[in-house]
Design a protein around this motif. Sequence first.
Motif, PDB file in Angstrom:
ATOM      1  N   VAL A 297     -27.914 -45.958  47.690  1.00 30.54           N
ATOM      2  CA  VAL A 297     -27.416 -46.232  46.337  1.00 30.54           C
ATOM      3  C   VAL A 297     -26.587 -45.049  45.836  1.00 30.54           C
ATOM      4  N   PRO A 298     -25.330 -45.284  45.418  1.00 33.83           N
ATOM      5  CA  PRO A 298     -24.506 -44.175  44.926  1.00 33.83           C
ATOM      6  C   PRO A 298     -24.923 -43.736  43.527  1.00 33.83           C
ATOM      7  N   LYS A 299     -24.981 -42.429  43.349  1.00 32.68           N
ATOM      8  CA  LYS A 299     -25.321 -41.834  42.057  1.00 32.68           C
ATOM      9  C   LYS A 299     -24.259 -40.780  41.748  1.00 32.68           C
ATOM     10  N   ILE A 300     -23.574 -40.939  40.626  1.00 27.41           N
ATOM     11  CA  ILE A 300     -22.477 -40.040  40.268  1.00 27.41           C
ATOM     12  C   ILE A 300     -22.931 -39.097  39.155  1.00 27.41           C
ATOM     13  N   TYR A 301     -22.725 -37.807  39.385  1.00 28.66           N
ATOM     14  CA  TYR A 301     -23.150 -36.775  38.435  1.00 28.66           C
ATOM     15  C   TYR A 301     -21.967 -35.922  37.993  1.00 28.66           C
ATOM     16  N   ALA A 302     -22.052 -35.433  36.767  1.00 29.16           N
ATOM     17  CA  ALA A 302     -21.181 -34.358  36.299  1.00 29.16           C
ATOM     18  C   ALA A 302     -22.034 -33.097  36.326  1.00 29.16           C
ATOM     19  N   VAL A 303     -21.598 -32.112  37.119  1.00 26.24           N
ATOM     20  CA  VAL A 303     -22.400 -30.911  37.349  1.00 26.24           C
ATOM     21  C   VAL A 303     -21.632 -29.681  36.863  1.00 26.24           C
ATOM     22  N   LYS A 304     -22.289 -28.889  36.054  1.00 26.77           N
ATOM     23  CA  LYS A 304     -21.695 -27.641  35.569  1.00 26.77           C
ATOM     24  C   LYS A 304     -22.255 -26.486  36.395  1.00 26.77           C
ATOM     25  N   PHE A 305     -21.404 -25.917  37.259  1.00 26.89           N
ATOM     26  CA  PHE A 305     -21.802 -24.795  38.102  1.00 26.89           C
ATOM     27  C   PHE A 305     -21.392 -23.473  37.453  1.00 26.89           C
ATOM     28  N   GLN A 306     -22.181 -22.460  37.701  1.00 25.14           N
ATOM     29  CA  GLN A 306     -21.827 -21.125  37.239  1.00 25.14           C
ATOM     30  C   GLN A 306     -20.684 -20.576  38.093  1.00 25.14           C
ATOM     31  N   GLY A 307     -19.680 -19.997  37.457  1.00 25.31           N
ATOM     32  CA  GLY A 307     -18.561 -19.407  38.173  1.00 25.31           C
ATOM     33  C   GLY A 307     -17.513 -20.432  38.573  1.00 25.31           C
ATOM     34  N   HIS A 308     -16.508 -19.979  39.314  1.00 25.38           N
ATOM     35  CA  HIS A 308     -15.428 -20.836  39.786  1.00 25.38           C
ATOM     36  C   HIS A 308     -15.639 -21.140  41.266  1.00 25.38           C
ATOM     37  N   LEU A 309     -15.840 -22.412  41.599  1.00 28.61           N
ATOM     38  CA  LEU A 309     -16.055 -22.803  42.991  1.00 28.61           C
ATOM     39  C   LEU A 309     -14.743 -22.755  43.761  1.00 28.61           C
ATOM     40  N   ASP A 310     -14.807 -22.258  44.992  1.00 28.91           N
ATOM     41  CA  ASP A 310     -13.612 -22.239  45.827  1.00 28.91           C
ATOM     42  C   ASP A 310     -13.633 -23.431  46.782  1.00 28.91           C
ATOM     43  N   VAL A 311     -12.587 -23.553  47.592  1.00 27.77           N
ATOM     44  CA  VAL A 311     -12.441 -24.699  48.486  1.00 27.77           C
ATOM     45  C   VAL A 311     -13.586 -24.768  49.486  1.00 27.77           C
ATOM     46  N   GLU A 312     -13.998 -23.612  50.017  1.00 30.08           N
ATOM     47  CA  GLU A 312     -15.077 -23.590  51.005  1.00 30.08           C
ATOM     48  C   GLU A 312     -16.387 -24.103  50.411  1.00 30.08           C
ATOM     49  N   GLU A 313     -16.656 -23.747  49.177  1.00 30.18           N
ATOM     50  CA  GLU A 313     -17.894 -24.192  48.535  1.00 30.18           C
ATOM     51  C   GLU A 313     -17.863 -25.695  48.265  1.00 30.18           C
ATOM     52  N   LEU A 314     -16.725 -26.205  47.841  1.00 28.76           N
ATOM     53  CA  LEU A 314     -16.595 -27.647  47.635  1.00 28.76           C
ATOM     54  C   LEU A 314     -16.752 -28.399  48.948  1.00 28.76           C
ATOM     55  N   ASP A 315     -16.150 -27.864  50.012  1.00 33.54           N
ATOM     56  CA  ASP A 315     -16.274 -28.508  51.319  1.00 33.54           C
ATOM     57  C   ASP A 315     -17.724 -28.513  51.793  1.00 33.54           C
ATOM     58  N   ALA A 316     -18.450 -27.445  51.480  1.00 35.13           N
ATOM     59  CA  ALA A 316     -19.860 -27.386  51.866  1.00 35.13           C
ATOM     60  C   ALA A 316     -20.649 -28.490  51.171  1.00 35.13           C
ATOM     61  N   LEU A 317     -20.382 -28.704  49.890  1.00 33.14           N
ATOM     62  CA  LEU A 317     -21.060 -29.777  49.164  1.00 33.14           C
ATOM     63  C   LEU A 317     -20.714 -31.135  49.765  1.00 33.14           C
ATOM     64  N   ARG A 318     -19.455 -31.296  50.172  1.00 37.15           N
ATOM     65  CA  ARG A 318     -19.010 -32.576  50.729  1.00 37.15           C
ATOM     66  C   ARG A 318     -19.615 -32.849  52.104  1.00 37.15           C
ATOM     67  N   ASN A 319     -19.698 -31.815  52.922  1.00 37.91           N
ATOM     68  CA  ASN A 319     -20.110 -31.998  54.316  1.00 37.91           C
ATOM     69  C   ASN A 319     -21.608 -31.884  54.532  1.00 37.91           C
ATOM     70  N   GLY A 320     -22.327 -31.398  53.525  1.00 40.20           N
ATOM     71  CA  GLY A 320     -23.770 -31.247  53.647  1.00 40.20           C
ATOM     72  C   GLY A 320     -24.175 -29.790  53.729  1.00 40.20           C
ATOM     73  N   VAL A 321     -25.225 -29.435  52.995  1.00 42.57           N
ATOM     74  CA  VAL A 321     -25.731 -28.065  53.006  1.00 42.57           C
ATOM     75  C   VAL A 321     -27.193 -28.077  53.431  1.00 42.57           C
ATOM     76  N   ARG A 322     -27.668 -26.935  53.884  1.00 40.23           N
ATOM     77  CA  ARG A 322     -29.059 -26.798  54.304  1.00 40.23           C
ATOM     78  C   ARG A 322     -29.893 -26.377  53.095  1.00 40.23           C
ATOM     79  N   LEU A 323     -30.881 -27.198  52.737  1.00 43.60           N
ATOM     80  CA  LEU A 323     -31.734 -26.885  51.599  1.00 43.60           C
ATOM     81  C   LEU A 323     -32.822 -25.889  51.990  1.00 43.60           C
ATOM     82  N   ASP A 324     -33.584 -25.452  51.006  1.00 41.01           N
ATOM     83  CA  ASP A 324     -34.584 -24.415  51.244  1.00 41.01           C
ATOM     84  C   ASP A 324     -35.703 -24.847  52.182  1.00 41.01           C
TER      85      ASP A 324
END
Length: 241
Positions: free
Chosen positions: A119-146
């Motif tokens: 099920v798709p869930k769309i969020y508006a997320v306020k991140f601290q600081g200015h995200l760069d391209v690498e960080e956006l790509d990480a969110l898109r491609n999947g990140v390793r959680l804790d």
Amino acid sequence: AGVASRRASEELITAGRVRVNGRIVTELGTKVDPHKDRVEVDGRRLVAEKPVYYIMHKPREMVTTLDDPQGRATIADLLHQIPERVVPVGRLDYHTSGALLATNDGDMIDALLRPVAGVPKIYAVKFQGHLDVEELDALRNGVRLDDGYRTNKAEAFVLRQEQNHTWVQLTLTEGKNRQIHRMGDAIHRRVMRLARQSFAGISIDDLRPGEYRELKRDELQQLKKKFLNPYRRAREASKGE
């Protein structure tokens, strides 16, 4: 009759707590006519309810439970305004606002909450600081959680940048505990604010926090087509195995 989800209802049946026309029923899949048969749970007769579906705008600082030992505001404060007895579909964190479905249709709840539904869930997320391209790509491609889990692919694009923050629209098809906050931790960006704009394609649109509306006919048809009908087909197929 809006008593429980399908899974919980099956547990009631196998526990011998359900009677149909005076006889205890323990066999799953027993057919009943809610308009003719007398169905009781723990001695209380159930009355067939018309399925209803609502989209709510959950405010921030509200728990998605019916009571809270800490005395915080609960989703019950909103549900009590709705004429029918409904329950929320899933949860939103205490500090998260936004789209939350509510219904008395147990099959629909199960269909939307099963992980394979995507099920798709769309969020508006306020991140601290200015995200760069690498960080956006990480969110898109999947990140390793804790806990070692790697998130599924997601959609992410910048809505706007402020002096010390970046607003990102993030679309997920899974729902791990506090997932977006943990995704922020994975890229070393704190999540300052989080709001769910839509759930399963149903948007809160112009609803203000605390407001709700019934689903439109086309919205309900899409939910049934994309999620409820496939769920029922899969359930019937599993019975034949």
